[in-house]
Write an enzyme that holds these catalytic residues in place. Structure first.
Site, mmCIF file in Angstrom:
data_model
loop_
_atom_site.group_PDB
_atom_site.id
_atom_site.type_symbol
_atom_site.label_atom_id
_atom_site.label_comp_id
_atom_site.label_asym_id
_atom_site.label_seq_id
_atom_site.Cartn_x
_atom_site.Cartn_y
_atom_site.Cartn_z
ATOM 1 N N TYR A 133 -1.138 21.210 92.265
ATOM 2 C CA TYR A 133 -0.493 22.363 92.831
ATOM 3 C C TYR A 133 0.525 20.802 93.147
ATOM 4 C CZ TYR A 133 1.848 23.999 96.620
ATOM 5 O OH TYR A 133 3.274 24.682 97.488
ATOM 6 N N GLU B 169 9.052 23.841 94.152
ATOM 7 C CA GLU B 169 7.447 23.372 94.502
ATOM 8 C C GLU B 169 7.511 23.580 92.550
ATOM 9 O OE1 GLU B 169 5.220 26.748 96.484
ATOM 10 O OE2 GLU B 169 4.800 27.597 94.347
#
Ligand code: GDP
Ligand code: MN
Length: 374
Positions: free
Chosen positions: A101, A189
C-alpha cells in the site's frame, strides 16, 4: 474531483511510473481485439468512481476470448456501490509476488502532506489499519523541502525492503510526490503497488483525487469542441447515471441536489451559461457520448435564455442520436409556451412545472431503464 483508474494511470505513465500494459474499452464488441493485442491472460477492470470494486466483482480475469467477452458483458451492465460502469480497462495479468500500500495525502490537521506505506497492501487502508496496524508507516513531508528518493529510502527500509526493490520503490515514491504537488492533488494512492516475481515494480491500481480548485483539474474538465474557448461550457463527469442538462450553473447544482435527494445519482455537472443556451444541441450531443446514462433530466428556467430555443436544439440532437434512454423535462420562464408545444408535438411528452416532480420521475425511470438494460 476523483479520476478514473485509467486516468490516474495515464498520469503515472507520463511521469515514468511502470503500469501494466493495457487498453480502455467501452463496448462488448472490441474486447476480444484488445485482449489479444495485450496477450492472454488479461485482467478486466470495471471503470467506476467507487471503492470496494474487487469485492463487488468488478475485477475479472480472462484466459481467452470467450471468458473476456462473457466477463465484459457482466462488467458493462454492472453498478458498483451505486456507481455506473462506463468502460473497462483491459490489462495484462501480472504475476504478483508482493502487494504494497502506498499513498500521499493532505493531512489537514498537520497542514502538510503525509506519506503512508504498508507492506501489507491489497486491502483497503481501513482494513489494514484494523488487521495489521503495526505495518502502517507514516512520514510527514515538509513542503519546502519536498520528498526525494533519499527520504523514501529510509521509509521503505523501515518497511523491510532491500536492494534493487528498495531503490525502485524509493524512486517511484519520489515521482508520486512530484505528481501530488504538480497536479495539486488531495490524494494519490497506489494499492496495490506490486512487486512481480521477476522484480518489476509497478502500479496495479491507481486512485487520484484532485483539488477542485487546483490547476491539475483543468486537464480533466472536458472542453466541448463546438464551443469556443471564451464561452463558459464546463463539463465535469460524475459517477452517476442520470444526465443533467440545465441552463446556468446555479440551476444545475440545484438540479443535481434534488436528483440526489430522491435517490438518484447525477452523471455530470455541465455549465451552460449566458449565450450558450443556443448551443443546447452541442451540449446534448456531448452528453450522449456517455455510454453509461440511464436517463436525462432537462431542467430549464428561462429568464434571458429562451427555453423554446433550448428545446429546439435538444430535439435536433435527439434526431441524430438513436437513443431510447428516458428523458424528463421541466420547463419554466421565457418561451415556455412554445417549448411545451414543441415537446408535445415532437416527443409527445408533457413538461413538468416543478423540479421536484421531474426529479422524482427521472430517478424512477432511470432505475427501470437500468434494470431492463442489465
Ligand atoms: P480495487 O478492488 O478497486 O482496489 O481493485 P485493484 O485494481 O486494486 O485489484 C484488486 C485486487 O485484484 C488486487 O489487490 C490484486 O490482488 C488483484 N489483481 C488485480 N490485477 C491483478 C493482476 O494483474 N494479477 C493478479 N495476479 N492479481 C491482480
Ligand atoms: Mn486497489
Amino acid at each position: 474531483m476523483r479520476l478514473f483508474e485509467y486516468q490516474a494511470k495515464a498520469i503515472f505513465a507520463k511521469y515514468g511510473i511502470d503500469i501494466p500494459n493495457g487498453q480502455l474499452v467501452d463496448s462488448h464488441d472490441s474486447i476480444g481485439d484488445s485482449a489479444k493485442k495485450i496477450g492472454y491472460p488479461v485482467v478486466l477492470k470495471a471503470q467506476a468512481l467507487a471503492g470496494g470494486r474487487g469485492k463487488a466483482g468488478g475485477i475479472r480475469f480472462a484466459k481467452d476470448d470467450m471468458e473476456a467477452e462473457g466477463n465484459a458483458g457482466i462488467l458493462l451492465g454492472m453498478n458498483i456501490n451505486g456507481a455506473a460502469v462506463s468502460s473497462i480497462l483491459v490489462e495484462e495479468k501480472v504475476d504478483i509476488e508482493k502487494e504494497i500500500y502506498f499513498s500521499i495525502t493532505m493531512d489537514r490537521a498537520a497542514k502538510r502532506p503525509v506519506v503512508i506505506v504498508s507492506a501489507e497492501g491489497g486491502m483497503d487502508i481501513e482494513e489494514i489499519a484494523k488487521s495489521e496496524p503495526d505495518s502502517i508507516l507514516k512520514e510527514w513531508i515538509d513542503p519546502t523541502h519536498g520528498f526525494h528518493s533519499y527520504h523514501a529510502i529510509d521509509l521503505f527500509k523501515r518497511a523491510g525492503f532491500t536492494g534493487d526493490t528498495l531503490r525502485k520503490l524509493s524512486q517511484l515514491a519520489a515521482t508520486l510526490y512530484k505528481i501530488f504537488s504538480e497536479y495539486e492533488a488531495e490524494l494519490v494512492e497506489i494499492n496495490p503497488l506490486v512487486i512481480t516475481r521477476n522484480g518489476r515494480v509497478l502500479a496495479v491500481d491507481g486512485k487520484v483525487i484532485l483539488d477542485e480548485n487546483g490547476k491539475g483539474v483543468k486537464e480533466f474538465q472536458i472542453q466541448i469542441d463546438a464551443v469556443r474557448d471564451e464561452d463558459l461550457m464546463r463539463y465535469v463527469p460524475l459517477e452517476g447515471d442520470v444526465g443533467i442538462l440545465a441552463n446556468g450553473a446555479g440551476l444545475t447544482m440545484m438540479t443535481m441536489d434534488v436528483v440526489a435527494h430522491y435517490g438518484g445519482n447525477p452523471a455530470n455537472f455541465m455549465e451552460i451559461g449566458g449565450e450558450l443556451y443556443k448551443k443546447s444541441e452541442e451540449a446534448l450531443d456531448f452528453l450522449l457520448t456517455r455510454k453509461d446514462l440511464n436517463g436525462v433530466l432537462v431542467n430549464l428556467f428561462g429568464a434571458y435564455a429562451r427555453t423554446d430555443v433550448i428545446i429546439e436544439g435538444i430535439l435536433r440532437s435527439l434526431e441524430k442520436h438513436d437513443t431510447d434512454i428516458p428523458f424528463v423535462f421541466r420547463v419554466r420562464g421565457t418561451g415556455e409556451e412554445r417549448a411545451r408545444k414543441l415537446l408535445m408535438e415532437n416527443l409527445n411528452v408533457e413538461a413538468h412545472d416543478e423540479l421536484d416532480e421531474a426529479a422524482k420521475e427521472i430517478v424512477m425511470k432511470a432505475e427501470d431503464y437500468r434494470k431492463r438494460r442489465v
